[in-house]
Design a protein around this motif. Structure first.
Motif, PDB file in Angstrom:
ATOM      1  N   ASP A 621      63.408  19.149  60.736  1.00 61.56           N
ATOM      2  CA  ASP A 621      62.080  19.051  60.013  1.00 61.56           C
ATOM      3  C   ASP A 621      62.034  18.760  58.583  1.00 61.56           C
ATOM      4  O   ASP A 621      63.139  19.105  57.875  1.00 61.56           O
ATOM      5  N   THR A 622      61.043  18.101  58.252  1.00 62.95           N
ATOM      6  CA  THR A 622      61.061  17.680  56.702  1.00 62.95           C
ATOM      7  C   THR A 622      60.578  19.218  55.992  1.00 62.95           C
ATOM      8  O   THR A 622      60.304  20.088  56.501  1.00 62.95           O
ATOM      9  N   GLY A 623      60.799  18.915  54.670  1.00 64.01           N
ATOM     10  CA  GLY A 623      60.629  20.048  53.730  1.00 64.01           C
ATOM     11  C   GLY A 623      59.127  20.475  53.834  1.00 64.01           C
ATOM     12  O   GLY A 623      58.814  21.384  53.789  1.00 64.01           O
ATOM     13  N   ALA A 624      58.376  19.211  53.893  1.00 59.59           N
ATOM     14  CA  ALA A 624      56.913  19.309  53.968  1.00 59.59           C
ATOM     15  C   ALA A 624      56.260  20.112  55.312  1.00 59.59           C
ATOM     16  O   ALA A 624      55.396  21.009  55.222  1.00 59.59           O
ATOM     17  N   ASP A 625      57.110  19.918  56.358  1.00 60.72           N
ATOM     18  CA  ASP A 625      56.722  20.546  57.622  1.00 60.72           C
ATOM     19  C   ASP A 625      56.923  21.958  57.605  1.00 60.72           C
ATOM     20  O   ASP A 625      56.371  22.791  58.164  1.00 60.72           O
ATOM     21  N   ARG A 626      58.203  22.124  56.952  1.00 64.01           N
ATOM     22  CA  ARG A 626      58.805  23.689  56.938  1.00 64.01           C
ATOM     23  C   ARG A 626      57.708  24.319  56.169  1.00 64.01           C
ATOM     24  O   ARG A 626      57.301  25.578  56.367  1.00 64.01           O
ATOM     25  N   CYS A 627      57.324  23.767  54.950  1.00 67.90           N
ATOM     26  CA  CYS A 627      56.388  24.551  54.038  1.00 67.90           C
ATOM     27  C   CYS A 627      55.067  24.683  54.761  1.00 67.90           C
ATOM     28  O   CYS A 627      54.290  25.742  54.686  1.00 67.90           O
ATOM     29  N   ALA A 628      54.766  23.801  55.476  1.00 69.01           N
ATOM     30  CA  ALA A 628      53.374  23.978  56.074  1.00 69.01           C
ATOM     31  C   ALA A 628      53.570  25.056  57.257  1.00 69.01           C
ATOM     32  O   ALA A 628      52.407  25.841  57.209  1.00 69.01           O
ATOM     33  N   ALA A 629      54.604  25.209  57.832  1.00 71.82           N
ATOM     34  CA  ALA A 629      54.639  26.068  59.106  1.00 71.82           C
ATOM     35  C   ALA A 629      54.583  27.493  58.326  1.00 71.82           C
ATOM     36  O   ALA A 629      54.065  28.390  58.627  1.00 71.82           O
ATOM     37  N   THR A 630      55.398  27.627  57.192  1.00 74.20           N
ATOM     38  CA  THR A 630      55.461  28.838  56.546  1.00 74.20           C
ATOM     39  C   THR A 630      54.240  29.203  56.156  1.00 74.20           C
ATOM     40  O   THR A 630      53.676  30.371  56.349  1.00 74.20           O
ATOM     41  N   ARG A 631      53.488  28.596  55.584  1.00 72.31           N
ATOM     42  CA  ARG A 631      52.140  28.722  54.903  1.00 72.31           C
ATOM     43  C   ARG A 631      51.000  29.166  56.153  1.00 72.31           C
ATOM     44  O   ARG A 631      50.373  30.121  55.934  1.00 72.31           O
ATOM     45  N   ARG A 632      51.172  28.478  57.365  1.00 72.38           N
ATOM     46  CA  ARG A 632      50.328  28.876  58.472  1.00 72.38           C
ATOM     47  C   ARG A 632      50.887  30.244  58.975  1.00 72.38           C
ATOM     48  O   ARG A 632      50.041  31.035  59.264  1.00 72.38           O
ATOM     49  N   LEU A 633      52.128  30.426  59.015  1.00 68.43           N
ATOM     50  CA  LEU A 633      52.694  31.798  59.175  1.00 68.43           C
ATOM     51  C   LEU A 633      52.029  32.720  58.331  1.00 68.43           C
ATOM     52  O   LEU A 633      51.365  33.965  58.858  1.00 68.43           O
ATOM     53  N   LEU A 634      52.261  32.661  57.154  1.00 68.25           N
ATOM     54  CA  LEU A 634      51.517  33.650  56.060  1.00 68.25           C
ATOM     55  C   LEU A 634      49.948  33.786  56.240  1.00 68.25           C
ATOM     56  O   LEU A 634      49.430  34.918  55.971  1.00 68.25           O
ATOM     57  N   ASP A 635      49.384  32.570  56.330  1.00 72.39           N
ATOM     58  CA  ASP A 635      48.067  32.755  56.784  1.00 72.39           C
ATOM     59  C   ASP A 635      47.499  33.565  57.930  1.00 72.39           C
ATOM     60  O   ASP A 635      46.677  34.454  57.714  1.00 72.39           O
ATOM     61  N   HIS A 636      48.408  33.684  58.838  1.00 70.84           N
ATOM     62  CA  HIS A 636      48.310  34.455  60.086  1.00 70.84           C
ATOM     63  C   HIS A 636      48.009  35.731  59.642  1.00 70.84           C
ATOM     64  O   HIS A 636      47.272  36.815  60.073  1.00 70.84           O
ATOM     65  N   TYR A 637      49.452  36.326  58.857  1.00 67.41           N
ATOM     66  CA  TYR A 637      49.521  37.718  58.508  1.00 67.41           C
ATOM     67  C   TYR A 637      48.490  37.928  57.589  1.00 67.41           C
ATOM     68  O   TYR A 637      48.042  39.254  57.788  1.00 67.41           O
ATOM     69  N   LEU A 638      48.108  37.307  56.487  1.00 66.49           N
ATOM     70  CA  LEU A 638      47.128  37.565  55.644  1.00 66.49           C
ATOM     71  C   LEU A 638      45.777  37.823  56.426  1.00 66.49           C
ATOM     72  O   LEU A 638      45.283  38.854  56.090  1.00 66.49           O
ATOM     73  N   GLN A 639      45.144  36.825  57.059  1.00 64.68           N
ATOM     74  CA  GLN A 639      43.951  36.925  57.527  1.00 64.68           C
ATOM     75  C   GLN A 639      43.725  38.140  58.565  1.00 64.68           C
ATOM     76  O   GLN A 639      42.909  38.851  58.658  1.00 64.68           O
ATOM     77  N   SER A 640      44.949  38.208  59.275  1.00 62.06           N
ATOM     78  CA  SER A 640      44.908  39.194  60.349  1.00 62.06           C
ATOM     79  C   SER A 640      44.999  40.754  59.648  1.00 62.06           C
ATOM     80  O   SER A 640      44.370  41.578  59.994  1.00 62.06           O
ATOM     81  N   CYS A 641      45.795  40.789  58.735  1.00 60.65           N
ATOM     82  CA  CYS A 641      45.958  41.833  58.119  1.00 60.65           C
ATOM     83  C   CYS A 641      44.631  42.333  57.263  1.00 60.65           C
ATOM     84  O   CYS A 641      44.009  43.565  57.493  1.00 60.65           O
ATOM     85  N   TYR A 642      43.879  41.465  56.868  1.00 57.43           N
ATOM     86  CA  TYR A 642      42.575  41.616  55.989  1.00 57.43           C
ATOM     87  C   TYR A 642      41.525  42.058  56.916  1.00 57.43           C
ATOM     88  O   TYR A 642      40.571  43.146  56.951  1.00 57.43           O
TER      89      TYR A 642
END
Length: 962
Positions: A621-642
């Motif tokens: 996977d490209t660096g951009a793809d990995r960064c996007a996946a990490t961003r989505r994962l952290l969005d999941h935890y942040l939005q769910s947590c809030y």
């Protein structure tokens, strides 16, 4: 490392500090020399205040009391300098102390991951056990025993003459005793009455006036059919209390005494209330299912048979350790197969446990947890374990004494993990498997080593024939040989290939052989070593290539997850796919044995597979793809947590969350119960997510995650975690140059420090928060910070100043028409009026607050206000009204899972009962409150304990925790 960064185990240092016995600092090389007593005492004081600044004056007082030498400051500096030089890295001559022992005004700090200090681990595990005690006593006992296993003697035993230790040693011993009481309480809760009696009989001798231990002993005796002995315990304690202290047993003991006299059925444990007296103990049969296609290992099976025959003739237990080879060599398969072959030789049963020596989390099973499982199988539920590992092992051995049992200890990490699980009498046989050579077990326990190697060519071919059919092997001998060669005769690799071949009976073996050769060729350039380990990796590659494209992509992205486990919505967010499309992919990965489903909907990767997935993600996977996946994962935890925090009415100052990316799936929480359960399950993941956000440069995610989880950490007593992530939040807020984030972080840290009783630090953080909120003209933030100040000054017994800040908070909330804030401030104002004996005004304010909280459906605010109303009514001698108010408060806090405030309310109940003249009821309520505060390791526990000890002659009001 930034000041606020949260350390994780093993990340920067291999230093472990132990204080639950003689002070010890260990690295991989062994214990370090720490110098003389005074120098060691400096390190001990820093360790007891881990990650906090200990002033030079405090160190001097702790070393010399009120008579320090004139050069005390210089002496302390020398001690610290020597300690820094002693703390060396494993491979380097560079001082490790430069990374963990720091000079910070006005003193020094030892900065270390809390999990590297045995005391912090003990306190965390004790809190976990306390939280589970009421609803899940088995899990509670497991956590509590793991905590107790950390003790290896008297804490700080070499410092008994040092001023600092004279208060610390009793405090630590009280924490240990309370953890032991909770574990014994859990034992009784699950019906382990017969096994706790001996331990309790010893404890009541050593603690003759500790009524809680006598109560547990009476209950254990009664449930064991020894009613007369239970009543005798009560009579002896009554005489001792009357003769020595001039008091009667507490109300709780008196009530138990009456229940025993009338054979109250309520005394029977819930899970055994309908058991038939005299029924025999069930015979445990814990072995995994027999191996259907076991092949080869004839020499090894013969060796095991010979060892069994020798053990039987000698009349002694035998330990057999299969230790050679990497993962996949077939150790478990051999052990389980042979155990089934000889099971009939052990009529009292077979015990089995996977010790998870190489678990993906890096945390092997502790011996206490293994004993839990074994005792449960022996009709002694999971949590029946003594206080320390030695006593725990003795109880286990006593249960096996005189029995013929087979014990299989699979996947052991080291000798220390195995030793407590060894029987001590003839008739039992123990079979251990491990990737490591357990030389200590061989030398110290007489274990007989049995080394496994890869299959012979004939054995490998026989395995394929058993799985695929003799005719296919005979039809394609060259392909068979190529497959065996590609798998390096490693059983795990051969089994994976054979499974696919068996599933596709018309598929030519030559095609499979070609695919394996290609996979091996691709990995040869990357392999770090030759032999079976690299071939396991090639089989992983081959299995991975059989996946659908989307499943393969998901597998790679799972390597980006921080662990230790994840849910389907988190996986969907990583992949950026709808949940409905991800569930079949997770099933595909599970079916291919590339992902384990721990519980329904919660998944984990094996350590080797996680490493492989991470490597694939980095190469495919490209660096951009990995960064996007990490961003989505952290969005999941942040939005769910809030969202979870909102459902629990925890969002005091709403923030604008970072914009959510497309493709994020949320946890789907619908109510407060689901929200609280989600927080509890995701707690370790959320802490890891904060670190991941910092590492990924997503600083806004980091501080907003911390802000959203703060109330959960508060409610559940994770105050040290709160400080750790709070510092991380403050560090990234400064890096962002975001004054609002800084203000919220300072205010959060103030709250955590208040809970921990570190009030000077709390005041400093609150002042900084207030200053920033004033600069931002944020009146809601200012108001909430004034509430912090009110709590601070109340804790310092300065109620007039507390009232000033509470009134200022009310003014600010009313100015912006903040309804929830107004209700909270009204309750705080009312509370402060009650402390100042203006009880009528307190009732007026708190009744207004109660109305508002009920209208908003804020049950936590309602519970807190009932508590305040109870205080006002109690001070007015409206006893019936006070008891009713406190009943509402206790019930609501308990229902909400807020242990700290439940303790507050119970402490207040005790004071109200004392004012009403019911000292027995006061004692009972205070004991309940003290139990919780001890479980939370809260500093107010000592004050409440003193009140209990002075109850019969005390007239001063209880300064309960709040």
């Amino acid at each position: 490392m930034a000041a606020g960064e949260r350390r994780r185990p093993g990340r920067e240092t291999g230093v472990d500090v132990r204080v639950l016995g003689p002070l010890e600092v260990r690295t991989a090389r062994g214990p370090l020399p720490l110098g003389g007593t005074k120098q060691r005492a400096v390190l001990a004081m820093l360790a007891l205040n881990l990650n906090e600044v200990v002033s030079t004056d405090t160190l001097i007082d702790g070393l010399w009391g009120g008579r320090p030498p004139a050069s005390a400051t210089n002496i302390v500096q020398v001690y610290v300098s020597r300690l820094r030089k002693t703390l060396l890295t494993e491979e380097e001559s560079e001082p490790l102390g430069g990374g963990i022992l720091h000079r910070r005004r006005p003193g020094y700090a030892l900065d270390l991951d809390p999990e590297r200090l045995d005391l912090r681990r003990f306190q965390r595990l004790s809190r976990e056990g306390a939280r589970e005690l009421a609803l899940a006593p088995a899990r509670a006992a497991s956590a509590l025993q793991e905590a107790l296993d950390l003790w290896y003697g008297q804490p700080l035993s070499e410092f008994t003459a040092e001023p600092f230790a004279q208060a610390e040693i009793p405090r630590l011993e009280q924490q240990r005793l309370r953890a032991l009481e909770m574990r014994l309480q859990a034992d009784l809760a699950v019906g382990q009455h017969g096994q706790v009696i001996t331990e309790l009989e010893d404890l009541v001798v050593r603690h003759p006036f500790r009524e809680g231990l006598h109560e547990l002993l009476m209950l254990g005796l009664y449930r064991s059919g020894r009613q007369a002995e239970a009543l005798g315990v009560y009579r002896r304690l009554s005489r001792s209390l009357a003769d020595e202290l001039g008091v009667d047993p507490g109300r709780s003991l008196q009530h138990l005494h009456r229940q025993i006299l009338r054979n109250d059925p309520a005394l029977l444990p819930a899970r055994t209330a309908t058991s038939v007296p005299g029924r025999t103990t069930p015979v445990p049969r814990q072995l995994p299912p027999p191996i259907r296609h076991f092949t080869g290992r004839a020499a090894e099976v013969a060796a095991l048979d010979a060892l069994l025959a020798e053990a039987t003739a000698a009349g002694a237990p035998v330990v057999i350790s299969a230790i050679a080879g990497t993962a996949g060599i077939g150790k478990t398969t051999l052990a389980v197969h042979w155990a089934h072959q000889v099971a009939d030789r052990f009529p009292d049963g077979q015990l089995y446990v996977n010790l998870r020596g190489f678990d993906p989390s890096g945390q092997p099973m502790v011996p206490a947890e293994a004993v839990h499982g074994f005792l449960d199988a022996l009709a002694v539920p999971l949590e029946r374990l003594p206080v320390d590992l030695e006593s725990q092992a003795a109880l286990y051995r006593s249960r096996l004494a005189g029995k013929k049992m087979l014990v299989v200890l699979d996947n052991a990490r080291d000798t220390a993990q195995v030793r407590p699980l060894l029987p001590g009498t003839p008739g039992c046989l123990v079979l251990v498997t491990s990737r490591n050579r357990l030389t200590g077990l061989i030398a110290g326990a007489g274990a007989q080593p049995l080394t496994l190697d890869v299959f012979t060519h004939d054995e490998a071919q026989a395995l394929l024939a058993r799985r695929c059919g003799e005719h296919r092997i005979a039809a394609e001998p060259r392909a068979t040989t190529d497959i065996v060669t590609s798998c390096a005769r490693l059983p795990l690799a051969l089994t994976m290939v054979a499974a696919r071949a068996a599933a596709q009976p018309t598929f030519p073996l030559a095609t499979l052989a070609d695919e394996l050769r290609e996979a091996q060729a691709r990995l040869d350039a990357l392999a770090s070593q030759d032999g079976p380990a690299s071939d396991v990796r090639s089989v992983f590659s081959w299995s991975y290539r059989q996946l659908s494209d989307q499943a393969a992509r998901l597998f790679r992205l799972l390597g980006l997850h921080p662990g230790p486990h994840l849910t389907a919505p988190a996986a969907a967010s990583l992949a950026g796919l709808p949940l409905a499309r991800v569930r079949p992919l997770l099933a595909e990965l599970s079916g291919s044995h590339l992902l384990a489903e721990l519980t329904p909907g919660r998944y984990a990767l094996h350590d080797l597979l996680r490493a492989y997935a991470t490597e694939l993600a980095r190469t495919v996977d490209t660096g951009a793809d990995r960064c996007a996946a990490t961003r989505r994962l952290l969005d999941h935890y942040l939005q769910s947590c809030y969202t979870a925090a909102q459902l629990l009415h925890w969002i005091r100052i709403p923030i604008s969350l970072v914009e959510q990316c497309a493709g994020v799936s949320l946890a789907g929480l619908a109510d407060a119960g689901q929200a609280l359960a989600w927080f509890a399950a995701e707690h370790p993941v959320l802490l890891a997510a904060v670190d991941q956000a910092v590492s990924a440069g997503l600083d806004t995610h980091a501080w907003q995650l911390v802000w959203s989880m703060e109330m959960f950490l508060d409610w559940r007593g994770h105050w040290h975690d709160w400080v750790a992530v709070g510092r991380t939040a403050l560090a990234v807020a400064h890096r962002l140059g975001d004054p609002l984030a800084q203000a919220l972080a300072h205010r959060g840290l103030a709250g955590a420090y208040i809970r921990l009783g570190r009030l000077d630090e709390a005041i400093d953080e609150a002042r900084q928060a207030l200053g920033l909120f004033e600069q931002l003209d944020d009146r809601v933030g200012q108001a909430h910070t004034h509430i912090n100040f009110a709590r601070l000054f109340e804790r310092q017994s300065r109620p007039a100043e507390a009232l000033h800040h509470a009134r200022r908070a009310l003014q600010l909330f009313e100015a912006v028409d903040h309804r929830e804030g107004r209700a909270r401030a009204l309750n705080t104002v009312g509370w402060c009026h009650a402390l100042l004996d203006d009880h009528r005004q307190a009732l007026t304010c708190c009744e207004r607050a109660l109305t508002l909280f009920r209208e908003m459906g804020d049950r936590h605010g309602e519970a807190a206000t009932w508590d305040s109303l109870g205080l006002a009514h109690s001070r007015l001698d409206h006893h019936a009204q006070a008891f009713d108010c406190y009943r509402h408060a206790v019930e609501l806090f308990r229902e909400l899972g807020n242990r700290f405030y439940e303790a507050n309310a119970l402490a207040a109940v005790g004071e109200a009962r004392r004012r009403a003249g019911d000292t027995h009821a006061a004692r009972d309520a205070w004991q309940q409150a003290l139990t919780i505060l001890d479980q939370l390791a809260h500093p107010d526990a000592e004050r409440l304990r003193a009140r209990l000890e002075q109850l019969d002659g005390a007239n001063a009001p209880c300064d309960s925790a709040r």
